[in-house]
Each structure stands twice: as C-alpha cells, then as structure tokens.
Design a protein around this motif. Structure first.
Motif, short mmCIF file in Angstrom:
data_model
loop_
_atom_site.label_atom_id
_atom_site.label_comp_id
_atom_site.label_asym_id
_atom_site.label_seq_id
_atom_site.Cartn_x
_atom_site.Cartn_y
_atom_site.Cartn_z
N GLY A 23 0.84 -1.19 0.00
CA GLY A 23 0.00 0.00 0.00
C GLY A 23 0.87 1.24 0.00
O GLY A 23 2.09 1.17 -0.05
N ALA A 24 0.23 2.42 0.09
CA ALA A 24 0.96 3.69 0.10
C ALA A 24 1.88 3.78 1.29
O ALA A 24 2.89 4.48 1.27
N PRO B 243 -3.79 -6.33 2.21
CA PRO B 243 -4.46 -7.48 2.83
C PRO B 243 -4.32 -8.76 2.04
O PRO B 243 -4.30 -9.84 2.60
N GLY B 244 -4.18 -8.67 0.71
CA GLY B 244 -4.08 -9.88 -0.09
C GLY B 244 -2.69 -10.42 -0.23
O GLY B 244 -2.47 -11.44 -0.85
N SER B 245 -1.71 -9.71 0.36
CA SER B 245 -0.32 -10.17 0.28
C SER B 245 -0.15 -11.46 1.05
O SER B 245 -0.72 -11.65 2.11
N PRO B 246 0.66 -12.40 0.57
CA PRO B 246 0.88 -13.67 1.27
C PRO B 246 1.43 -13.48 2.66
O PRO B 246 1.19 -14.27 3.54
N ARG B 247 2.21 -12.40 2.88
CA ARG B 247 2.82 -12.21 4.19
C ARG B 247 1.78 -11.87 5.25
O ARG B 247 1.95 -12.18 6.41
N GLN C 72 -4.21 -12.51 6.42
CA GLN C 72 -5.38 -12.39 7.28
C GLN C 72 -5.41 -11.09 8.05
O GLN C 72 -6.24 -10.91 8.93
N LEU C 73 -4.50 -10.18 7.75
CA LEU C 73 -4.46 -8.90 8.46
C LEU C 73 -4.78 -7.75 7.51
O LEU C 73 -4.23 -7.68 6.41
N PRO C 74 -5.66 -6.84 7.89
CA PRO C 74 -5.98 -5.70 7.02
C PRO C 74 -4.85 -4.69 7.03
O PRO C 74 -4.05 -4.63 7.95
N SER D 92 -8.01 -4.34 17.19
CA SER D 92 -7.03 -4.93 18.10
C SER D 92 -7.31 -6.41 18.31
O SER D 92 -6.39 -7.23 18.36
N ARG D 93 -8.58 -6.76 18.44
CA ARG D 93 -8.92 -8.18 18.64
C ARG D 93 -8.44 -9.01 17.45
O ARG D 93 -7.88 -10.09 17.63
N LEU D 94 -8.63 -8.49 16.24
CA LEU D 94 -8.20 -9.23 15.05
C LEU D 94 -6.67 -9.39 15.04
O LEU D 94 -6.15 -10.47 14.76
N PHE D 95 -5.97 -8.32 15.39
CA PHE D 95 -4.50 -8.38 15.38
C PHE D 95 -3.97 -9.27 16.50
O PHE D 95 -2.96 -9.95 16.33
N PHE D 96 -4.65 -9.28 17.65
CA PHE D 96 -4.22 -10.17 18.74
C PHE D 96 -4.42 -11.63 18.36
O PHE D 96 -3.62 -12.50 18.74
N GLU D 97 -5.49 -11.91 17.61
CA GLU D 97 -5.72 -13.28 17.17
C GLU D 97 -4.56 -13.76 16.30
O GLU D 97 -4.09 -14.90 16.43
#
Length: 288
Positions: free
Chosen positions: A8-9, A15-19, A22-24, A41-46
């Motif tokens: 991204g910029a 988000p679609g990068s293999p690395r 699952q993270l936005p 934060s919940r998504l990133f903690f997961e």
C-alpha cells in the motif's frame, strides 16, 4: 506481481499479500478512532497469537497494535498535563512502556477488553517513573535542600561527639532555627515510601499487607473505558448538537439558559437533548 503492487501507500503489504493474508492494511494506525481500534485490536491479537515471534509478520502485527492504542497512553498522561513539558515527555514514554508490556502479556482467552487490561499497566509504569525520580510526597524545595544539609551536619556531629546530636546542636551548626531543623527531619521522611505489599509487624500473612488497610477503590476508573468509547461518538455529532452537549454538561447551564442562548424554547432544548443522548446511548450499547 511486483513488490509495489503488493504494498500500500504506507509501504506495508496489502491485505491480499501472502505475508499478511489475514491482516488488514492500516495506513496510519495512530489515527484509528478508539472504538475502531478496539475491534481491530482483537483481530490483530488473534494473529499475533499464532505468528512466529521475530518474523516480519509478527512485528507488523505488534507494531500496529502499539500505534493503534497510543491514545490510551495519551489519555492517561493527560491527567498530568500540569507538569512541565520536559517531564510530560518522560511520562508519555513511561506510559508507552506500560502499553508495550500490556500488548506482550495480553491473551484473548482472558475474555476481557484490552483497554481494561492495558490501562493499569500504563498507570503502573507512570507511577514507577514518579517513584524512581521524585519524592514520595510533595516537599518544598527549601526543605529538600535542608534535608541534604541535615544529613551532612548529623553525620559530622555524630563522628565528633560520638552520639546522635540534639536539635539545638544541629541548629547551631546548620545556621537554622530549631523549628526549621525539626521540619527538615520531618521532610526527610517524604523521600522514601513503603511498598503497599509490605507486611505489617513482619507478618507472613498475606491479609496483613499494608495495602489492605489503607486507601479506597477509585470508582472513576470504571468510567475510563466509557469515556474512551464516548469521545468518537460525540465527534460524529453535528456542530450544533456538540455545542448543546457542551453547554449542558460542561458549562452546566439549565435548559432555560440554553434556550435563551440559542433563541429557542426550553421544551425544544429538551427534545434536542433527548435526541442527542439517545443517539449517544445507542452507540455505547454493545451490538448483539
């Protein structure tokens, strides 16, 4: 696909990068609204829980969590805004240490909001900063200086007399009145403090800790998360509604006084307030 297509910029993988499949992508985590930060934060903690520590993916998730939740540090540090600017920088840095420790120790299995978990860590690090760099209680500078003079005079006279000097003897050596010497002795007690975990009378019983006998719970701390969630909701209100809320709950004007200022009836003010409060209340309630 080229590297520029996957980034991204901000230079972070899309988000679609293999690395980071699952993270936005969060272009500027420090600008994320507190309410959105809680959900993200919940998504990133997961993901942080399953990523391998030390990998770029792990660092991305951890760094984003830190930046997204910096507003918690600013909120807590705001309690000390009366401090000197130089000291405020140290307070914020200490708070950041607490935030990082909270992120590294937080577990989703606790079934608790990260905000509730992090704030005590942030407050604790700031208190640690004060404990390590300041007196335990506020003492006038003249007494702080007198304490140093008192320590030197006491040691010198003790060596010369072979005993503890009297207040009168210290007064003569220090060039202070006996009352000032007593004040300096009393002020010296403010330089050190006892731990709240200290056992009373040397007891090993955990119930005999000092913290169980002093202080009370600060009920206002329970409102911290509510204030944190309310701020972005108020920011989304129209300017007139924000002004109305400010006049009623900050300036503490009556509905009649607000009506006179706005040129409307008290009943109209009442309806406007009810509508605003209902909107804020709906935003504060958890979604099913």
């Amino acid at each position: 696909m080229s590297r520029s297509d996957r980034l991204g910029a901000s230079g972070r993988p899309r988000p679609g990068s293999p690395r980071h499949a699952q993270l936005p992508e969060v272009a500027d985590p420090s600008q994320v609204a507190p309410q959105d930060a809680r959900e993200l934060s919940r998504l990133f903690f997961e993901q942080l829980a399953v990523l391998e520590e030390g990998t770029p993916e792990y660092q991305y998730a951890r760094n984003t969590l830190i930046e997204m939740n910096m507003s918690l540090v600013r909120y807590v540090a705001g309690r000390f805004r009366s401090r000197e600017p130089e000291e405020m920088e140290d307070i914020v840095q200490s708070g950041m240490i607490g935030l990082i420790k909270a992120i590294d120790r937080f577990e989703l299995s606790r079934e608790a909001e990260f905000t509730s978990f992090a704030i005590p860590h942030i407050v604790g690090e700031i208190k640690r900063f004060f404990r390590d760099t300041t007196w335990a209680v506020h003492v006038p500078r003249r007494l702080q200086e007198a304490r140093v003079q008192l320590a030197k005079a006491t040691e010198g006279l003790r060596s010369h007399l072979g005993r503890t000097p009297t207040v009168k003897e210290l007064s003569e050596v220090m060039g202070l009145s006996e009352e000032e010497v007593r004040e300096a002795r009393l002020a010296a007690n403010g330089y050190n403090s006892s731990s709240l975990d200290a056992r009373i009378n040397g007891s090993e019983d955990g119930e005999a800790a000092l913290q169980n006998f002093i202080g009370t719970e600060d009920i206002a701390l329970e409102l911290v998360e509510d204030f944190h969630a309310l701020a972005p909701l108020i920011a989304k209100l129209e300017e007139r509604d924000r002004r109305l809320i400010h006049m009623r709950f900050v300036e503490e004007l009556t509905q009649d006084q607000i009506g006179e200022r706005l040129g409307v009836s008290q009943m109209h003010v009442s309806r406007l307030l009810s509508r605003c409060l209902a909107r804020l209340r709906e935003g504060m309630l958890p979604t099913q």
